[in-house]
Scaffold this motif. Structure first.
Motif, PDB file in Angstrom:
ATOM      1  N   ARG A 138      39.890  64.039  62.186  1.00  0.00           N
ATOM      2  CA  ARG A 138      38.889  63.244  61.126  1.00  0.00           C
ATOM      3  C   ARG A 138      38.043  64.106  60.352  1.00  0.00           C
ATOM      4  O   ARG A 138      37.618  64.931  60.421  1.00  0.00           O
ATOM      5  CB  ARG A 138      38.118  62.288  62.059  1.00  0.00           C
ATOM      6  CG  ARG A 138      38.896  61.239  62.676  1.00  0.00           C
ATOM      7  CD  ARG A 138      37.948  59.995  63.398  1.00  0.00           C
ATOM      8  NE  ARG A 138      37.194  59.481  62.558  1.00  0.00           N
ATOM      9  CZ  ARG A 138      36.086  58.833  62.605  1.00  0.00           C
ATOM     10  NH1 ARG A 138      35.640  58.565  63.844  1.00  0.00           N
ATOM     11  NH2 ARG A 138      35.605  57.970  61.571  1.00  0.00           N
ATOM     12  N   ASP A 142      33.458  61.125  56.903  1.00  0.00           N
ATOM     13  CA  ASP A 142      33.771  59.679  57.764  1.00  0.00           C
ATOM     14  C   ASP A 142      33.015  59.745  58.850  1.00  0.00           C
ATOM     15  O   ASP A 142      32.565  58.590  59.328  1.00  0.00           O
ATOM     16  CB  ASP A 142      35.166  59.607  57.778  1.00  0.00           C
ATOM     17  CG  ASP A 142      35.919  59.246  56.492  1.00  0.00           C
ATOM     18  OD1 ASP A 142      35.447  58.871  55.689  1.00  0.00           O
ATOM     19  OD2 ASP A 142      37.241  59.646  56.469  1.00  0.00           O
ATOM     20  N   GLU A 146      29.793  57.162  59.974  1.00  0.00           N
ATOM     21  CA  GLU A 146      30.193  56.381  60.924  1.00  0.00           C
ATOM     22  C   GLU A 146      28.930  56.411  61.763  1.00  0.00           C
ATOM     23  O   GLU A 146      28.416  55.273  62.422  1.00  0.00           O
ATOM     24  CB  GLU A 146      31.371  56.653  61.785  1.00  0.00           C
ATOM     25  CG  GLU A 146      31.696  55.537  63.019  1.00  0.00           C
ATOM     26  CD  GLU A 146      32.736  56.141  63.748  1.00  0.00           C
ATOM     27  OE1 GLU A 146      32.756  55.699  64.905  1.00  0.00           O
ATOM     28  OE2 GLU A 146      33.846  56.551  63.315  1.00  0.00           O
TER      29      GLU A 146
END
Length: 175
Positions: A138, A142, A146
């Motif tokens: 990932r 991001d 989150e």
């Protein structure tokens, strides 16, 4: 989001420091690398030469952190430090193994940490407001976004990652 201590925990090699630094930057918080603080301020009882790590004196460490707010606690024991919110980072055990080997960790230390990731030790030890994230493959931005959303909305999430069946064979490699 003020007057808060956020712990970013997980086994070595899951991305704690990279994510913690970016999160601290985005929130305007102070980043505290537990390993560096323990070494610099001698907040340990001894050095374990075999594992090339320090045995943390948690009383001294808690005293050092007392009164600090708006901090990101970065370390695989940060979930044990009375944080208001705990983020447990998880990562594919093969990725963790590769990263630790690239760092030059001794085989025994690699094995111990891969095993800890497979058996979700940091998650199992975490209590309170806990949010688990799989970082495998990932983007850092991001993940940080989150985490910010999770903290703002007081989300709790545990048990989304289970490496036991798929990666149990890794444990056999170390025997």
């Amino acid at each position: 989001m003020r007057n808060i201590k956020i712990a970013i925990t997980g086994t070595p090699g899951v991305g704690k420091t990279t994510i913690s630094k970016k999160l601290a930057e985005k929130l305007g918080f102070k980043h505290i690398d537990i390993t560096e603080v323990v070494k610099k301020h001698k907040l340990y009882s001894e050095k374990d030469e075999e594992m090339d790590s320090y045995v943390i004196d948690f009383d001294k460490l808690r005293e050092f952190l007392d009164g600090l707010d708006n901090i990101i606690l970065d370390g695989h024991v940060s979930h044990l430090l009375d944080a208001d919110y705990i983020v447990v980072l998880r990562c594919n055990p093969e990725t963790v193994k590769k990263r630790l080997e690239e760092r030059g960790y001794k085989q025994k230390k690699v094995m111990e940490n891969v095993e800890a990731e497979i058996l979700d030790v940091c998650l199992a030890e975490s209590e309170g407001m806990v949010y688990e994230i799989d970082t495998t493959g990932r983007d850092v931005e991001d993940i940080v976004d989150e985490i910010i959303d999770a903290i703002k909305n007081k989300k709790i999430r545990k048990g989304i990652v289970d490496w036991t069946e798929k990666y149990f064979y890794l444990l056999e490699q170390f025997k």
